[in-house]
Write a protein that holds these residues in place. Structure first.
Motif, PDB file in Angstrom:
ATOM      1  N   MET A  99       0.829  -1.204   0.000  1.00  0.00           N
ATOM      2  CA  MET A  99       0.000   0.000   0.000  1.00  0.00           C
ATOM      3  C   MET A  99       0.866   1.258   0.000  1.00  0.00           C
ATOM      4  O   MET A  99       0.570   2.240  -0.705  1.00  0.00           O
ATOM      5  N   LEU A 100       1.948   1.253   0.785  1.00  0.00           N
ATOM      6  CA  LEU A 100       2.867   2.384   0.772  1.00  0.00           C
ATOM      7  C   LEU A 100       3.453   2.568  -0.622  1.00  0.00           C
ATOM      8  O   LEU A 100       3.595   3.703  -1.106  1.00  0.00           O
ATOM      9  N   ASP A 101       3.791   1.469  -1.273  1.00  0.00           N
ATOM     10  CA  ASP A 101       4.345   1.563  -2.619  1.00  0.00           C
ATOM     11  C   ASP A 101       3.329   2.161  -3.587  1.00  0.00           C
ATOM     12  O   ASP A 101       3.677   2.968  -4.453  1.00  0.00           O
ATOM     13  N   GLN A 102       2.065   1.776  -3.440  1.00  0.00           N
ATOM     14  CA  GLN A 102       1.012   2.345  -4.280  1.00  0.00           C
ATOM     15  C   GLN A 102       0.831   3.835  -3.988  1.00  0.00           C
ATOM     16  O   GLN A 102       0.755   4.664  -4.903  1.00  0.00           O
ATOM     17  N   LEU A 103       0.754   4.193  -2.712  1.00  0.00           N
ATOM     18  CA  LEU A 103       0.535   5.593  -2.339  1.00  0.00           C
ATOM     19  C   LEU A 103       1.672   6.494  -2.815  1.00  0.00           C
ATOM     20  O   LEU A 103       1.448   7.662  -3.153  1.00  0.00           O
ATOM     21  N   SER A 104       2.881   5.962  -2.821  1.00  0.00           N
ATOM     22  CA  SER A 104       4.053   6.770  -3.173  1.00  0.00           C
ATOM     23  C   SER A 104       4.409   6.689  -4.645  1.00  0.00           C
ATOM     24  O   SER A 104       5.389   7.319  -5.077  1.00  0.00           O
ATOM     25  N   GLY A 105       3.652   5.929  -5.420  1.00  0.00           N
ATOM     26  CA  GLY A 105       3.975   5.788  -6.834  1.00  0.00           C
ATOM     27  C   GLY A 105       5.248   5.011  -7.078  1.00  0.00           C
ATOM     28  O   GLY A 105       5.994   5.294  -8.017  1.00  0.00           O
ATOM     29  N   GLY A 106       5.523   4.021  -6.222  1.00  0.00           N
ATOM     30  CA  GLY A 106       6.675   3.154  -6.430  1.00  0.00           C
ATOM     31  C   GLY A 106       7.949   3.623  -5.786  1.00  0.00           C
ATOM     32  O   GLY A 106       9.042   3.403  -6.325  1.00  0.00           O
ATOM     33  N   ARG A 107       7.849   4.233  -4.603  1.00  0.00           N
ATOM     34  CA  ARG A 107       9.052   4.749  -3.927  1.00  0.00           C
ATOM     35  C   ARG A 107       9.389   3.993  -2.646  1.00  0.00           C
ATOM     36  O   ARG A 107      10.248   4.418  -1.876  1.00  0.00           O
ATOM     37  N   ALA A 108       8.740   2.865  -2.372  1.00  0.00           N
ATOM     38  CA  ALA A 108       8.933   2.153  -1.101  1.00  0.00           C
ATOM     39  C   ALA A 108      10.160   1.250  -1.132  1.00  0.00           C
ATOM     40  O   ALA A 108      10.503   0.657  -2.160  1.00  0.00           O
ATOM     41  N   GLU A 109      10.815   1.167   0.022  1.00  0.00           N
ATOM     42  CA  GLU A 109      11.908   0.214   0.272  1.00  0.00           C
ATOM     43  C   GLU A 109      11.574  -0.472   1.597  1.00  0.00           C
ATOM     44  O   GLU A 109      11.067   0.167   2.515  1.00  0.00           O
ATOM     45  N   LEU A 110      11.868  -1.765   1.711  1.00  0.00           N
ATOM     46  CA  LEU A 110      11.463  -2.506   2.905  1.00  0.00           C
ATOM     47  C   LEU A 110      12.616  -3.298   3.498  1.00  0.00           C
ATOM     48  O   LEU A 110      13.211  -4.148   2.830  1.00  0.00           O
ATOM     49  N   GLY A 111      12.931  -3.004   4.758  1.00  0.00           N
ATOM     50  CA  GLY A 111      13.898  -3.794   5.497  1.00  0.00           C
ATOM     51  C   GLY A 111      13.206  -4.650   6.539  1.00  0.00           C
ATOM     52  O   GLY A 111      12.104  -4.321   6.990  1.00  0.00           O
ATOM     53  N   LEU A 112      13.853  -5.729   6.914  1.00  0.00           N
ATOM     54  CA  LEU A 112      13.339  -6.615   7.963  1.00  0.00           C
ATOM     55  C   LEU A 112      14.439  -6.849   8.987  1.00  0.00           C
ATOM     56  O   LEU A 112      15.622  -6.865   8.657  1.00  0.00           O
ATOM     57  N   THR A 113      14.039  -7.057  10.248  1.00  0.00           N
ATOM     58  CA  THR A 113      14.993  -7.360  11.310  1.00  0.00           C
ATOM     59  C   THR A 113      14.299  -8.193  12.377  1.00  0.00           C
ATOM     60  O   THR A 113      13.066  -8.187  12.482  1.00  0.00           O
ATOM     61  N   ARG A 114      15.087  -8.880  13.180  1.00  0.00           N
ATOM     62  CA  ARG A 114      14.486  -9.740  14.206  1.00  0.00           C
ATOM     63  C   ARG A 114      14.124  -8.978  15.474  1.00  0.00           C
ATOM     64  O   ARG A 114      13.506  -9.537  16.367  1.00  0.00           O
ATOM     65  N   SER A 115      14.510  -7.710  15.595  1.00  0.00           N
ATOM     66  CA  SER A 115      14.173  -6.886  16.750  1.00  0.00           C
ATOM     67  C   SER A 115      15.103  -7.188  17.924  1.00  0.00           C
ATOM     68  O   SER A 115      16.133  -7.861  17.769  1.00  0.00           O
ATOM     69  N   VAL A 116      14.740  -6.695  19.125  1.00  0.00           N
ATOM     70  CA  VAL A 116      15.596  -6.785  20.306  1.00  0.00           C
ATOM     71  C   VAL A 116      14.766  -7.232  21.513  1.00  0.00           C
ATOM     72  O   VAL A 116      13.528  -7.164  21.495  1.00  0.00           O
ATOM     73  N   PRO A 117      15.427  -7.697  22.605  1.00  0.00           N
ATOM     74  CA  PRO A 117      14.709  -8.297  23.735  1.00  0.00           C
ATOM     75  C   PRO A 117      13.552  -7.490  24.319  1.00  0.00           C
ATOM     76  O   PRO A 117      12.486  -8.071  24.579  1.00  0.00           O
ATOM     77  N   PRO A 118      13.674  -6.167  24.568  1.00  0.00           N
ATOM     78  CA  PRO A 118      12.535  -5.477  25.166  1.00  0.00           C
ATOM     79  C   PRO A 118      11.292  -5.519  24.288  1.00  0.00           C
ATOM     80  O   PRO A 118      10.159  -5.550  24.802  1.00  0.00           O
ATOM     81  N   GLU A 119      11.470  -5.544  22.974  1.00  0.00           N
ATOM     82  CA  GLU A 119      10.325  -5.612  22.075  1.00  0.00           C
ATOM     83  C   GLU A 119       9.787  -7.038  21.983  1.00  0.00           C
ATOM     84  O   GLU A 119       8.578  -7.242  21.831  1.00  0.00           O
ATOM     85  N   TRP A 120      10.659  -8.039  22.091  1.00  0.00           N
ATOM     86  CA  TRP A 120      10.159  -9.411  22.162  1.00  0.00           C
ATOM     87  C   TRP A 120       9.264  -9.592  23.381  1.00  0.00           C
ATOM     88  O   TRP A 120       8.188 -10.198  23.297  1.00  0.00           O
TER      89      TRP A 120
END
Length: 386
Positions: A99-120
């Protein structure tokens, strides 16, 4: 080298007035609009939860959606989505990014990460499963984007992205093993130079390049073999003015708050155990194992920054100037006049870094000072983005 910008929306105490959060978020939007006008390549927005003054960016997908309507050229990067499904289910990751890619006309980039202990803990994620959950997300999201329903229980995820075949994929990385992992997955790597000597950054670049070159089964439809690093950047008319403007205090504040929020003492012990296992692996431990064994036998002692970080982890209140000096000695900060910043940016470009993410809104630096720094760095962008 693209010159990007990196945002956590930091809100350090003491807080002024009831609307201090609204003010910080409004300032972030103003900074992003300016970055678009100045020609920065991408606005990277982090995701953190329960971070208080360290980061107000708990819903980056909403901020990025707002920026998609206020900007026209700058790319919009989520760096990075917390991938354990207890925090963000892969279907929701795919839907929101598309949806972000659609709203921005193809300007989205996506990273992923496993996060950190307080967020787990906050979301009830099992630390024993977060690595596997992250791998699941890397495999599932690009399939959903391209209409493959095997990863979504037979349901087609809509909308599809605007970009074809899909937005670039990235992985946040902080260790040699994670740099190798990103390369073998065929995704871009998002690293940090703030606490890394430039010589080690160069070796991490080589490690990633070798791993990416060997990738024959990327998780996405295409290989994104880009390297991005973020570091603290503060530019003023002169070196002296940059320092008087609070650069040392900001770098020290970030270092102390980051080590606390990320529970770095425990994370350090876990990383040491994993790295020792790689070095001792009978099969060699891959490229990361070789990297670590070379490092261990090089005879080089810990960097000044590593020694300072160790003191902070032990509870010592290290003076701001001392923290800044340790970071500065290893050339991991970009602070000073336009000419000083130009030389430091050029050094990273010469290492083969594809995207330098300028971390400019740090600690208690005044908003106007951040905007001025952005403008001065913006004047240098044409020299690198060519």
């Amino acid at each position: 080298m693209k010159v990007d910008i990196f945002s956590e929306i930091q809100n350090p105490r003491p807080w002024q007035g009831e609307n201090h959060e609204h003010r910080r978020i409004s300032q972030a939007i103003e900074q992003a609009v300016l970055a678009d006008e100045l020609g920065y390549g991408c606005w990277w927005q982090v995701e953190h939860h329960g971070a208080e003054e360290f980061s107000l960016s708990s819903a980056p997908e909403l901020l990025l959606a707002a920026l998609s309507q206020r900007t026209s050229r700058i790319r919009l990067g989520h760096a990075a989505v917390l991938a354990p499904r207890e925090i963000n289910h892969p279907v929701r990751i795919a839907e929101r990014a598309a949806m972000l890619d659609q709203l921005s006309g193809g300007r989205a980039e996506l990273g992923l990460t496993r996060s950190v202990p307080p967020e787990w803990r906050l979301f009830g994620a099992d630390p024993a499963t977060v690595r596997d959950r992250t791998q699941d997300a890397f495999e599932a999201v690009p399939k959903m984007w391209t209409g493959d329903t095997t990863a979504s229980g037979g349901v087609r995820v809509v909308p599809s992205p605007y970009q074809r075949p899909h937005p670039p994929l990235w992985q946040a990385a902080s260790s040699p093993a994670s740099f190798e992992e990103a390369g073998r997955r065929g995704v871009g790597v998002l690293g940090m130079t703030l606490w890394e000597p430039r010589e080690r950054v160069a070796r991490l670049v080589s490690l990633y390049r070798e791993a990416a070159a060997a990738c024959d089964a990327p998780v996405g439809s295409v290989v994104n073999d880009q390297i991005a690093f973020f570091t603290f950047v503060h530019c003023a008319e002169t070196d002296e003015e940059a320092m008087r403007g609070g650069a040392a205090a900001a770098a020290a504040w970030y270092t102390a708050r980051a080590l606390t929020f990320f529970e770095a003492a425990d994370a350090f012990m876990e990383t040491m155990a994993r790295e020792q296992a790689l070095m001792n692996d009978p099969s060699g431990g891959g490229l990361a194992g070789e990297f670590l064994r070379t490092e261990a036998t090089s005879g080089a002692g810990p960097s000044p920054a590593a020694l300072v970080i160790g003191r902070i982890l032990q509870g010592e209140q290290v003076p701001d100037d001392e923290v800044y000096q340790a970071l500065s000695e290893q050339d991991s900060l970009i602070v000073g006049s336009p000419e000083t910043c130009r030389k430091k940016l050029r050094a990273y470009a010469d290492l083969g870094v594809d995207r330098l993410m300028c971390f400019q809104q740090v600690g208690a630096l005044p908003h106007e000072s951040v905007l001025r720094s952005m403008r001065l760095v913006g004047e240098l962008i044409p020299e690198f983005d060519c």
